[in-house]
Design an enzyme around this catalytic site. Structure first.
Site, PDB file in Angstrom:
ATOM      1  N   TRP A 292      48.052  49.040  30.964  1.00 37.97           N
ATOM      2  CA  TRP A 292      47.707  47.599  31.506  1.00 37.97           C
ATOM      3  C   TRP A 292      45.973  47.258  31.497  1.00 37.97           C
ATOM      4  O   TRP A 292      45.770  46.090  31.249  1.00 37.97           O
ATOM      5  CB  TRP A 292      48.092  47.519  33.041  1.00 37.97           C
TER       6      TRP A 292
ATOM      7  N   LYS B 144      55.488  46.271  43.327  1.00 41.42           N
ATOM      8  CA  LYS B 144      55.327  47.838  43.649  1.00 41.42           C
ATOM      9  C   LYS B 144      55.027  48.008  45.180  1.00 41.42           C
ATOM     10  O   LYS B 144      55.782  48.909  45.730  1.00 41.42           O
ATOM     11  CB  LYS B 144      54.178  48.417  42.784  1.00 41.42           C
TER      12      LYS B 144
ATOM     13  N   ASP C 195      42.166  45.475  38.974  1.00 42.34           N
ATOM     14  CA  ASP C 195      43.677  45.197  39.074  1.00 42.34           C
ATOM     15  C   ASP C 195      44.265  46.334  39.905  1.00 42.34           C
ATOM     16  O   ASP C 195      44.378  47.425  39.662  1.00 42.34           O
ATOM     17  CB  ASP C 195      44.392  45.287  37.512  1.00 42.34           C
TER      18      ASP C 195
END
Length: 355
Positions: free
Chosen positions: A99, A190, A166
């Site tokens: 990511w 999540k 992030d």
């Protein structure tokens, strides 16, 4: 048989969140209308959005001068929005996983990107150390937790420039010093809500500095001004996020979540290190308390499929590792109870006795 949900995302939600959201889908706030069909402009839903934004600020102790917004598009949209709003000439990025790499790719569309360090050559099995962040960049970006490879940065970096992170897979799992950041973003699927929404915490005075025109919907200032209501928000995920935030507060807040998470991680990593069949894949000092990655020891590699089937027969769901790493991954996010970790440990012990 009880199921133990170790999926990496979308992932387990608290029973509190699931129950309350399910009830609202049938009848939202006593309106006789489903949450899925209520107007986002109704006073009932505006109250949901306002409370959710306020609870994010309360739980993370967000200082004055910051705004909280909820946007569709998940964290992947933020890979684009962050540089669109903040990158004038050059940005620094830390490459710690898939990511982070995706975020770097998007940032290169807007300016020069200095990748200050990377652990790619070691299949992202550790967090790089002793890197230097240049002083002439517009901001420094890092990914706090790497779901695929099971590594995590445990402290807020100290830099003298704008800091962007992030935090999709570990937000609300530990206290953070929001005052160090210009921008924090996190996909919800999540530790917060079903997929479909991201929470963004942004410092107001960091915006409006780039010379490029920004499309209205991609400008953070648009969503701050409209209080996350510029366009129709994903109402069900936002409502679910509010329930999770309420649940966190009831349990004692982020510090209480940190204690729970560290206990769960210690139990599972302890078994991985003890059990002759298994070994962890991440550097010990960088092991994630959210995503625990492990494989069979070399001499037992041929047992991986058998263990996967055995674990599934015992109610373990979603422990197959990502194809980039192989083996197994147990995602032990905030909502996962210690009971599930203990159940997985018993399965590992039982399998060891058989072999």
């Amino acid at each position: 048989m009880k199921k133990h949900n170790f999926y990496a995302g979308p992932s387990i939600l608290s029973e509190y969140t699931v129950k309350n959201t399910a009830e609202a889908i049938l009848d939202f706030a006593g309106t006789g209308i489903s949450l899925m069909e209520i107007s986002h402009r109704s006073k009932e839903f505006v109250a949901v959005m306002d409370e959710a934004r306020a609870l994010v600020k309360e739980l993370l102790d967000v200082p004055q001068g910051y705004d909280v917004i909820f946007l569709g598009g998940g964290a992947s949209l933020q890979f684009c929005m962050a540089p669109y709003n903040l990158l004038e000439t050059k940005a620094a990025y830390l490459d710690t996983g898939t990511w982070a790499s995706n975020a770097i790719k998007e940032a290169k569309l807007f300016g020069q990107v200095d990748v200050v360090a990377s652990s790619k050559d070691a299949n992202y099995s550790f967090i790089p150390k002793n890197y230097v962040v240049p002083s002439d960049v517009d901001y420094f970006h890092y990914t706090s937790n790497n779901t695929i490879f099971g590594t995590q940065m445990k402290k807020d970096p100290d830099v003298d420039i704008l800091l962007v992170s992030d935090m999709s897979s570990d937000i609300f799992s530990r206290p953070i010093d929001v005052s160090k950041y210009a921008l924090i973003y996190a996909g919800a699927q999540k530790n917060l809500a079903p997929a479909g929404v991201a929470v963004i915490i942004v410092r107001e005075d960091a915006l409006g500095k780039v010379s490029r025109p920004i499309p209205t919907i991609l400008d953070y200032r648009t969503h701050i001004k409209k209080e996350s209501m510029f366009n129709t928000p994903p109402c069900v995920p936002v409502y679910a996020a509010l329930q999770t935030l309420k649940w966190y507060k009831e349990l004692g807040g982020v510090k209480a979540m940190q204690k729970r998470n560290e206990e769960k991680a210690a139990v599972l990593y302890g078994e991985i290190d003890r059990n002759k069949l298994f070994k962890g894949t991440a550097a010990v000092e960088d092991r994630s308390v959210m995503n625990v990655c492990f494989v069979m020891n070399d001499e037992y590699k041929d047992l991986e499929d058998e263990f996967a089937k055995f674990a599934a027969s015992k109610g373990m769901v979603g422990i197959k590792g990502h194809r980039s790493v192989g083996g197994f991954r147990a995602s032990i996010y905030n909502a996962l109870p210690l009971e599930s970790v203990l159940a997985l440990v018993e399965v590992m012990k039982e399998f060891e006795k058989q072999h």
